[in-house]
Design a protein around this motif. Structure first.
Motif, PDB file in Angstrom:
ATOM      1  N   ASN A 238       0.788  -1.224   0.000  1.00 41.57           N
ATOM      2  CA  ASN A 238       0.000   0.000   0.000  1.00 41.57           C
ATOM      3  C   ASN A 238       0.825   1.281   0.000  1.00 41.57           C
ATOM      4  O   ASN A 238       0.269   2.359   0.183  1.00 41.57           O
ATOM      5  CB  ASN A 238      -0.924   0.026   1.226  1.00 41.57           C
ATOM      6  CG  ASN A 238      -2.144  -0.846   1.028  1.00 41.57           C
ATOM      7  OD1 ASN A 238      -2.607  -0.996  -0.081  1.00 41.57           O
ATOM      8  ND2 ASN A 238      -2.617  -1.445   2.107  1.00 41.57           N
ATOM      9  N   ASN A 239       2.138   1.189  -0.195  1.00 44.58           N
ATOM     10  CA  ASN A 239       2.953   2.402  -0.167  1.00 44.58           C
ATOM     11  C   ASN A 239       2.848   3.118  -1.506  1.00 44.58           C
ATOM     12  O   ASN A 239       3.690   2.991  -2.379  1.00 44.58           O
ATOM     13  CB  ASN A 239       4.415   2.057   0.150  1.00 44.58           C
ATOM     14  CG  ASN A 239       5.220   3.286   0.501  1.00 44.58           C
ATOM     15  OD1 ASN A 239       4.869   4.398   0.097  1.00 44.58           O
ATOM     16  ND2 ASN A 239       6.290   3.091   1.260  1.00 44.58           N
ATOM     17  N   SER A 240       1.780   3.900  -1.685  1.00 45.59           N
ATOM     18  CA  SER A 240       1.492   4.537  -2.969  1.00 45.59           C
ATOM     19  C   SER A 240       2.593   5.491  -3.393  1.00 45.59           C
ATOM     20  O   SER A 240       2.966   5.557  -4.555  1.00 45.59           O
ATOM     21  CB  SER A 240       0.161   5.290  -2.888  1.00 45.59           C
ATOM     22  OG  SER A 240      -0.892   4.393  -2.657  1.00 45.59           O
ATOM     23  N   LYS A 241       3.103   6.274  -2.438  1.00 41.19           N
ATOM     24  CA  LYS A 241       4.109   7.290  -2.791  1.00 41.19           C
ATOM     25  C   LYS A 241       5.349   6.641  -3.379  1.00 41.19           C
ATOM     26  O   LYS A 241       5.904   7.100  -4.377  1.00 41.19           O
ATOM     27  CB  LYS A 241       4.456   8.119  -1.552  1.00 41.19           C
ATOM     28  CG  LYS A 241       3.313   9.020  -1.092  1.00 41.19           C
ATOM     29  CD  LYS A 241       3.693   9.816   0.136  1.00 41.19           C
ATOM     30  CE  LYS A 241       2.516  10.698   0.571  1.00 41.19           C
ATOM     31  NZ  LYS A 241       2.806  11.435   1.808  1.00 41.19           N
ATOM     32  N   LEU A 242       5.793   5.537  -2.765  1.00 40.44           N
ATOM     33  CA  LEU A 242       6.975   4.847  -3.266  1.00 40.44           C
ATOM     34  C   LEU A 242       6.708   4.273  -4.650  1.00 40.44           C
ATOM     35  O   LEU A 242       7.543   4.384  -5.550  1.00 40.44           O
ATOM     36  CB  LEU A 242       7.370   3.738  -2.286  1.00 40.44           C
ATOM     37  CG  LEU A 242       8.611   2.923  -2.664  1.00 40.44           C
ATOM     38  CD1 LEU A 242       9.826   3.832  -2.733  1.00 40.44           C
ATOM     39  CD2 LEU A 242       8.824   1.796  -1.662  1.00 40.44           C
ATOM     40  N   LYS A 243       5.542   3.695  -4.862  1.00 42.07           N
ATOM     41  CA  LYS A 243       5.202   3.098  -6.156  1.00 42.07           C
ATOM     42  C   LYS A 243       5.184   4.156  -7.253  1.00 42.07           C
ATOM     43  O   LYS A 243       5.702   3.951  -8.345  1.00 42.07           O
ATOM     44  CB  LYS A 243       3.842   2.404  -6.073  1.00 42.07           C
ATOM     45  CG  LYS A 243       3.856   1.104  -5.292  1.00 42.07           C
ATOM     46  CD  LYS A 243       2.504   0.416  -5.334  1.00 42.07           C
ATOM     47  CE  LYS A 243       1.459   1.206  -4.574  1.00 42.07           C
ATOM     48  NZ  LYS A 243       0.181   0.485  -4.455  1.00 42.07           N
ATOM     49  N   ILE A 244       4.567   5.276  -6.977  1.00 40.01           N
ATOM     50  CA  ILE A 244       4.443   6.332  -7.987  1.00 40.01           C
ATOM     51  C   ILE A 244       5.810   6.920  -8.319  1.00 40.01           C
ATOM     52  O   ILE A 244       6.126   7.168  -9.486  1.00 40.01           O
ATOM     53  CB  ILE A 244       3.470   7.423  -7.493  1.00 40.01           C
ATOM     54  CG1 ILE A 244       2.057   6.830  -7.413  1.00 40.01           C
ATOM     55  CG2 ILE A 244       3.486   8.632  -8.406  1.00 40.01           C
ATOM     56  CD1 ILE A 244       1.055   7.718  -6.706  1.00 40.01           C
ATOM     57  N   GLN A 245       6.654   7.105  -7.305  1.00 40.42           N
ATOM     58  CA  GLN A 245       7.985   7.671  -7.538  1.00 40.42           C
ATOM     59  C   GLN A 245       8.838   6.772  -8.417  1.00 40.42           C
ATOM     60  O   GLN A 245       9.643   7.244  -9.225  1.00 40.42           O
ATOM     61  CB  GLN A 245       8.696   7.900  -6.197  1.00 40.42           C
ATOM     62  CG  GLN A 245       8.120   9.038  -5.364  1.00 40.42           C
ATOM     63  CD  GLN A 245       8.710   9.073  -3.973  1.00 40.42           C
ATOM     64  OE1 GLN A 245       9.559   8.256  -3.625  1.00 40.42           O
ATOM     65  NE2 GLN A 245       8.246  10.017  -3.165  1.00 40.42           N
ATOM     66  N   ASN A 246       8.655   5.463  -8.288  1.00 38.83           N
ATOM     67  CA  ASN A 246       9.519   4.512  -8.999  1.00 38.83           C
ATOM     68  C   ASN A 246       8.904   3.974 -10.282  1.00 38.83           C
ATOM     69  O   ASN A 246       9.465   3.088 -10.912  1.00 38.83           O
ATOM     70  CB  ASN A 246       9.858   3.334  -8.082  1.00 38.83           C
ATOM     71  CG  ASN A 246      10.677   3.765  -6.882  1.00 38.83           C
ATOM     72  OD1 ASN A 246      11.387   4.760  -6.952  1.00 38.83           O
ATOM     73  ND2 ASN A 246      10.566   3.036  -5.793  1.00 38.83           N
ATOM     74  N   SER A 247       7.746   4.496 -10.675  1.00 40.13           N
ATOM     75  CA  SER A 247       7.036   3.937 -11.824  1.00 40.13           C
ATOM     76  C   SER A 247       7.123   4.852 -13.040  1.00 40.13           C
ATOM     77  O   SER A 247       7.091   6.076 -12.909  1.00 40.13           O
ATOM     78  CB  SER A 247       5.559   3.697 -11.475  1.00 40.13           C
ATOM     79  OG  SER A 247       5.454   2.748 -10.434  1.00 40.13           O
ATOM     80  N   THR A 248       7.208   4.233 -14.208  1.00 39.79           N
ATOM     81  CA  THR A 248       7.242   4.990 -15.463  1.00 39.79           C
ATOM     82  C   THR A 248       6.093   4.619 -16.394  1.00 39.79           C
ATOM     83  O   THR A 248       5.898   5.286 -17.406  1.00 39.79           O
ATOM     84  CB  THR A 248       8.576   4.745 -16.196  1.00 39.79           C
ATOM     85  OG1 THR A 248       8.813   3.338 -16.291  1.00 39.79           O
ATOM     86  CG2 THR A 248       9.737   5.398 -15.458  1.00 39.79           C
ATOM     87  N   PHE A 249       5.326   3.579 -16.021  1.00 39.51           N
ATOM     88  CA  PHE A 249       4.201   3.159 -16.857  1.00 39.51           C
ATOM     89  C   PHE A 249       2.948   2.982 -16.005  1.00 39.51           C
ATOM     90  O   PHE A 249       3.013   2.526 -14.862  1.00 39.51           O
ATOM     91  CB  PHE A 249       4.512   1.851 -17.590  1.00 39.51           C
ATOM     92  CG  PHE A 249       5.607   1.997 -18.613  1.00 39.51           C
ATOM     93  CD1 PHE A 249       5.329   2.493 -19.887  1.00 39.51           C
ATOM     94  CD2 PHE A 249       6.909   1.650 -18.303  1.00 39.51           C
ATOM     95  CE1 PHE A 249       6.331   2.637 -20.828  1.00 39.51           C
ATOM     96  CE2 PHE A 249       7.920   1.795 -19.244  1.00 39.51           C
ATOM     97  CZ  PHE A 249       7.630   2.292 -20.511  1.00 39.51           C
ATOM     98  N   LEU A 250       1.820   3.339 -16.612  1.00 45.17           N
ATOM     99  CA  LEU A 250       0.511   3.172 -15.976  1.00 45.17           C
ATOM    100  C   LEU A 250      -0.315   2.224 -16.836  1.00 45.17           C
ATOM    101  O   LEU A 250      -0.313   2.323 -18.068  1.00 45.17           O
ATOM    102  CB  LEU A 250      -0.187   4.523 -15.831  1.00 45.17           C
ATOM    103  CG  LEU A 250      -1.581   4.523 -15.203  1.00 45.17           C
ATOM    104  CD1 LEU A 250      -1.770   5.794 -14.369  1.00 45.17           C
ATOM    105  CD2 LEU A 250      -2.683   4.462 -16.261  1.00 45.17           C
TER     106      LEU A 250
END
Length: 411
Positions: A282-294
């Motif tokens: 559930n760590n959304s902030k970490l996921k969003i920071q490390n993601s380049t694709f949706l």
């Protein structure tokens, strides 16, 4: 000029304009001709192989709009063939379609069996289909104009029974519960299972398929949630008494127009019901920071609600439990839905919004688990519709409202 010649000559013309010229063609049965022209034009879009077949007769407009498309009918054909081939020691296979309608599904599924029976209570539809089947190359069929229940009562054992129950009540209102359809499959279930190796049941995409599994008393072996071009079209259930407790769910999205080789490309995600999926971090902030694709799942996956299964299968992370959007640091081949490259992420802070959206005039906007509607958000952002930018407005598992600015990838 005969009616047939008129239809063939003017089938690409606007039926409304042709209706105004009726007096110029006194020998033409104009109401019939206009219906045939309109039917052919619908078939050109919906049933291209039928439109290419000379002499096919088309029913009234409502029947044309309600019938299956060729893309979904061919999919049923593949499912029927797979199941028919599983029947051991089948020297002669047979099928009966108890709710034949315009015969689109029948024309494709019947090709998988040695003999096939078309049943329809509407005499005019029977007449139309009886004329069309030989023109379409179907020569293994017999016709019965009768009620489904009466035919089922006298039916010899079949390899497959197909039903597409009518989903409108006596007042014309739509129904989605199995018990409210005609015929009532729940009531006929014992006879259906006794007289067939397997049953293929086509239902409304609005139906709660989890409830359908319960209502059909453990006979469901496969659930097919079928979409075409991203729109959920139908729910297809396969019923059998083989004692297998597992239910497989097929989330299928089909391209509605054939490719250059006459095939209908599709994406497919398959999973089995049973056990609880492992919860996602559930760590959304970490996921969003490390993601380049949706990743946005297609309509069939959304209908299935198999979000944990999708996350596990493709190694992607959900933005939050209720957003139904997924993130990854890599692009994924074969994902059942749309893939976007992330360009920027912003909160709803006015200053941050101003900086992120600087110079932007238009964008495609979607909201997922977000307090504003698309119209409200578009008004606040002062953006016109369109362009290459896709903005996804959503809420993270931490409760933050964010906008993700993306563009489509080529895959």
């Amino acid at each position: 000029m005969t009616t047939y010649e008129f239809v063939k000559q003017f089938r690409e013309s606007d039926p409304r304009k042709l209706a105004l010229q009726a007096s110029r063609y006194p020998d033409v049965d104009m109401p019939y001709a206009l219906n045939q022209i309109q039917g052919w034009q619908t078939a050109l879009r919906k049933l291209p192989s039928w439109a290419a077949c000379d002499g096919v007769v088309y029913p009234p407009h409502l029947n044309m709009e309600q019938c299956s498309s060729e893309a979904t009918a061919r999919y049923k054909q593949q499912v029927a063939r797979r199941w028919a081939e599983r029947i051991p020691n089948a020297s002669r296979t047979s099928m009966t379609d108890l709710t034949g309608g315009f015969g689109v599904d029948f024309s494709f599924t019947s090709r998988c069996f040695d003999c096939a029976t078309y049943v329809e209570r509407n005499a005019s539809l029977c007449e139309v289909v009886g004329a069309n089947l030989p023109r379409l190359g179907i020569r293994n069929a017999q016709m019965k104009c009768a009620e489904a229940e009466a035919v089922l009562e006298q039916l010899e054992p079949q390899t497959m029974i197909f039903l597409d129950p009518a989903r409108r009540d006596e007042h014309g209102a739509k129904t989605v519960l199995i018990a409210d359809c005609t015929p009532d499959v729940c009531q006929l279930l014992p006879s259906l299972m006794q007289k067939s190796q397997f049953v293929m049941l086509k239902l409304s995409p609005m139906l709660d398929w989890h409830k359908a599994i319960v209502d059909l008393e453990g006979t469901v072996r496969e659930v097919h949630i079928v979409s075409a071009d991203g729109e959920c079209k139908e729910l297809l259930l396969v019923l059998a008494s083989d004692g297998t407790p597992e239910v497989q769910v097929f989330c299928v999205d089909i391209q509605s127009r054939p490719d250059s080789e006459g095939q209908y490309p599709r994406s497919e995600f398959v999973y089995s019901i049973g056990g609880e999926a492992e919860p996602q971090p559930n760590n959304s902030k970490l996921k969003i920071q490390n993601s380049t694709f949706l990743f946005e799942p297609n309509a069939s996956v959304m209908k299935a609600g198999c979000f944990d299964e999708i996350a596990r299968a493709y190694g992607i992370c959900a933005i939050s439990r209720n957003s139904h959007l997924f993130l990854s640091d890599r692009e994924i081949d074969g994902f059942p839905g749309r893939t976007f490259a992330i360009d920027a992420v912003t909160t709803m802070n006015k200053r941050q919004l101003r900086q992120t959206l600087s110079g932007m005039k238009q964008a495609n906007i979607a909201v997922r688990n977000f307090p504003l509607s698309v119209a409200e958000l578009r008004k606040r952002l002062k953006l016109n519709d369109g362009g290459d930018t896709y903005i996804f407005a959503t809420t993270t598992s931490d409760g933050d409202h964010i906008l993700m600015l993306t563009h489509k990838t080529k895959k």
